[in-house]
Motif scaffolding. Structure first.
Motif, short mmCIF file in Angstrom:
data_model
loop_
_atom_site.label_atom_id
_atom_site.label_comp_id
_atom_site.label_asym_id
_atom_site.label_seq_id
_atom_site.Cartn_x
_atom_site.Cartn_y
_atom_site.Cartn_z
N HIS A 131 10.58 14.53 -9.68
CA HIS A 131 11.84 14.67 -10.41
C HIS A 131 11.64 15.49 -11.68
O HIS A 131 12.41 16.41 -11.98
CB HIS A 131 12.38 13.29 -10.76
CG HIS A 131 13.67 13.32 -11.51
ND1 HIS A 131 14.85 13.72 -10.94
CD2 HIS A 131 13.96 13.02 -12.80
CE1 HIS A 131 15.82 13.66 -11.84
NE2 HIS A 131 15.30 13.24 -12.99
N TYR A 132 10.59 15.15 -12.40
CA TYR A 132 10.26 15.88 -13.63
C TYR A 132 10.06 17.38 -13.35
O TYR A 132 10.65 18.24 -14.01
CB TYR A 132 9.02 15.26 -14.28
CG TYR A 132 8.32 16.18 -15.24
CD1 TYR A 132 8.90 16.56 -16.45
CD2 TYR A 132 7.05 16.69 -14.94
CE1 TYR A 132 8.26 17.42 -17.32
CE2 TYR A 132 6.41 17.55 -15.81
CZ TYR A 132 7.01 17.92 -16.99
OH TYR A 132 6.38 18.78 -17.84
N LEU A 133 9.24 17.68 -12.32
CA LEU A 133 8.96 19.09 -12.01
C LEU A 133 10.21 19.81 -11.53
O LEU A 133 10.43 20.99 -11.85
CB LEU A 133 7.83 19.19 -10.98
CG LEU A 133 6.43 18.78 -11.49
CD1 LEU A 133 5.42 18.76 -10.34
CD2 LEU A 133 5.95 19.72 -12.61
N ALA A 134 11.07 19.11 -10.78
CA ALA A 134 12.31 19.72 -10.29
C ALA A 134 13.24 20.03 -11.47
O ALA A 134 13.85 21.11 -11.52
CB ALA A 134 13.00 18.81 -9.29
N CYS A 135 13.35 19.09 -12.41
CA CYS A 135 14.18 19.33 -13.60
C CYS A 135 13.66 20.52 -14.38
O CYS A 135 14.40 21.38 -14.85
CB CYS A 135 14.18 18.10 -14.52
SG CYS A 135 15.16 16.74 -13.89
N ARG A 136 12.35 20.58 -14.51
CA ARG A 136 11.71 21.64 -15.26
C ARG A 136 11.93 23.00 -14.60
O ARG A 136 12.02 24.03 -15.26
CB ARG A 136 10.21 21.34 -15.37
CG ARG A 136 9.53 22.08 -16.50
CD ARG A 136 8.14 21.56 -16.69
NE ARG A 136 7.39 22.46 -17.55
CZ ARG A 136 6.80 23.55 -17.12
NH1 ARG A 136 6.82 23.86 -15.84
NH2 ARG A 136 6.16 24.34 -17.97
N ALA A 137 12.02 22.98 -13.24
CA ALA A 137 12.25 24.23 -12.51
C ALA A 137 13.73 24.60 -12.51
O ALA A 137 14.14 25.55 -11.83
CB ALA A 137 11.74 24.08 -11.07
N GLY A 138 14.53 23.82 -13.24
CA GLY A 138 15.94 24.16 -13.39
C GLY A 138 16.84 23.61 -12.30
O GLY A 138 18.02 23.95 -12.20
N GLN A 139 16.28 22.71 -11.46
CA GLN A 139 17.07 22.10 -10.38
C GLN A 139 18.07 21.11 -10.97
O GLN A 139 17.69 20.20 -11.69
CB GLN A 139 16.12 21.36 -9.43
CG GLN A 139 16.81 20.80 -8.22
CD GLN A 139 16.33 21.49 -6.96
OE1 GLN A 139 15.66 22.51 -7.00
NE2 GLN A 139 16.68 20.92 -5.84
N LYS A 140 19.35 21.31 -10.63
CA LYS A 140 20.39 20.42 -11.15
C LYS A 140 20.16 19.00 -10.62
O LYS A 140 19.95 18.82 -9.43
CB LYS A 140 21.76 20.95 -10.68
CG LYS A 140 22.94 20.39 -11.42
CD LYS A 140 24.17 21.29 -11.21
CE LYS A 140 25.46 20.52 -11.39
NZ LYS A 140 25.95 19.89 -10.15
N ASN A 141 20.15 18.01 -11.50
CA ASN A 141 19.91 16.61 -11.15
C ASN A 141 18.52 16.34 -10.58
O ASN A 141 18.28 15.31 -9.96
CB ASN A 141 20.98 16.09 -10.18
CG ASN A 141 22.35 16.07 -10.82
OD1 ASN A 141 22.52 15.53 -11.92
ND2 ASN A 141 23.32 16.68 -10.18
N GLY A 142 17.62 17.28 -10.77
CA GLY A 142 16.23 17.06 -10.37
C GLY A 142 16.10 16.79 -8.89
O GLY A 142 16.59 17.56 -8.07
N ILE A 143 15.42 15.68 -8.55
CA ILE A 143 15.10 15.38 -7.16
C ILE A 143 16.26 14.69 -6.46
O ILE A 143 16.26 14.50 -5.25
CB ILE A 143 13.82 14.50 -7.15
CG1 ILE A 143 13.02 14.68 -5.86
CG2 ILE A 143 14.13 13.06 -7.42
CD1 ILE A 143 11.64 14.02 -5.97
N ILE A 144 17.29 14.30 -7.22
CA ILE A 144 18.43 13.56 -6.68
C ILE A 144 19.56 14.51 -6.30
O ILE A 144 19.88 15.43 -7.04
CB ILE A 144 19.00 12.56 -7.73
CG1 ILE A 144 17.90 11.66 -8.31
CG2 ILE A 144 20.16 11.75 -7.16
CD1 ILE A 144 17.40 10.59 -7.38
#
Ligand code: W6P
Length: 345
Positions: A131-144
């Motif tokens: 989740h942290y890495l997804a947020c950092r990569a700019g993914q909206k709502n991270g892993i969710i």
């Protein structure tokens, strides 16, 4: 030092990578220490090379999280996820080695509890880091995906498993996906396929593992009795109310033999003859691991065998963000954490 379980609500409202990193920097060592503690409690674990490897991998991750800085936390997280990739397979192999080498000194219950605790802890860490890495990569709502489309995910799982079956066995079982929204009267879903906040790749994994079991058993029947796949269909039924999403995977492959324990890490239905490929057979942890994924955010996975007819698997997942809270293994947290801290730097 106890872990601090988070909810999906927390994940979807805390999207600043720096804030998540601050939390994880103190949380990861707590959770990793717990996993190392669980492993060190396994009798004679040092005699099993795969367990020694798993121990070393986790000591390394623990050390690197302890010595991480805000500047290198992303790199540390990424590296931990990579180096821990072989762990599930190593654990799966070590169960059989424990059975053969340590034998009677260790009960099936002990092994099951150890692996359930260890893997549930691992799921939590990997979800939070992902989740942290997804947020950092700019993914909206991270892993969710806050509007995860259950129908889309189930159809994708069905397609992937059916193709795997063709590749490994030459047979294609009939898999269909049906969605029912039970709460049209109350306006929820408006008669659509249920959507809810969840991790699509996790849902696909769970449904996929159940379908692999149903497909393997069904194909064994097709081959043994020279009957048509259309007469032994596999159905995925999705339904939901305001609070829960329930998915049933139903096959007509004769049910699970009374003496078999499908939840055992030693159980496997995969016989020889799947084209020499482990793709469809796996290493035997798919079902217990799927149940842990379901439990992780407060859900459940149950199997009902209808003897002589078939097997129904039921996935039940809470649907409301505030009720989707991480379940972490209970432990006594009196572990001498200080001895691990000595490893720092
Ligand atoms: C079977 C055995 C099994 C295990 C898990 C899920 C479905 C099925 N079907 O025949």
């Amino acid at each position: 030092m106890e872990p601090h379980p988070r909810s999906v609500e927390y994940l979807t409202t805390t999207l600043d990578p720096q804030l998540i990193a601050n939390f994880l920097q103190s949380e990861m060592p707590i959770r990793y220490a717990e996993r190392i503690r669980a492993l060190e409690k396994v009798p004679e674990w040092r005699r099993i090379p795969d367990l020694v490897d798993v121990h070393e991998i986790h000591i390394d991750s623990f050390k690197s999280f302890r010595s991480s800085t805000p500047e290198n936390f992303a790199e540390t997280s990424h590296k931990a996820l990579l180096t821990e990739q072989p762990v599930v397979e190593k654990l799966a192999k070590s169960v059989h080695q424990l059975r053969n080498d340590v034998g009677e000194d260790i009960s099936d219950e002990f092994v099951s509890k150890f692996l359930d605790d260890f893997l549930l802890n691992r799921i939590g860490c990997h979800v939070l880091l992902g989740h942290y890495l997804a947020c950092r990569a700019g993914q909206k709502n991270g892993i969710i995906d806050i509007r995860c489309d259950t129908g889309l995910v189930c159809r994708a799982a069905a397609k992937a498993v059916a193709e795997m079956c063709v590749e490994c066995t030459g047979s294609r079982p009939h898999v269909s996906v049906h969605a029912h929204s039970a709460c049209g009267g109350k306006g929820v879903d408006d008669g659509q396929v249920p959507r809810f906040p969840y991790m699509p790749h996790v849902l696909k994994y769970i449904v996929g593992e159940l379908l692999k079991n149903s497909c393997r058993a069904t194909i064994d029947i097709l081959k043994a009795h020279d009957v048509h796949a259309a007469d032994f269909p596999i159905k995925v039924i999705i339904c939901a109310d305001e609070d829960h999403v329930t998915i049933c995977v139903a096959d007509q492959a004769g049910g699970i033999p009374r003496e078999a324990n499908a939840w055992s890490y030693l159980y496997t239905t995969a016989k020889d003859g799947y084209g020499g490929s482990r793709k469809l057979a796996g290493h035997g942890v798919g079902l217990p691991l799927s149940r842990l994924y379901a439990r992780y955010l407060g859900g459940s996975l149950d199997l009902v065998s209808l003897p002589g007819y078939g097997t129904h698997a039921y996935i039940n997942l809470p649907r409301v963000q505030s009720q989707q809270v991480e379940v972490v293994p209970d432990a006594d947290y009196t572990y001498d954490y200080a001895s691990l801290l000595d490893f720092t730097v």
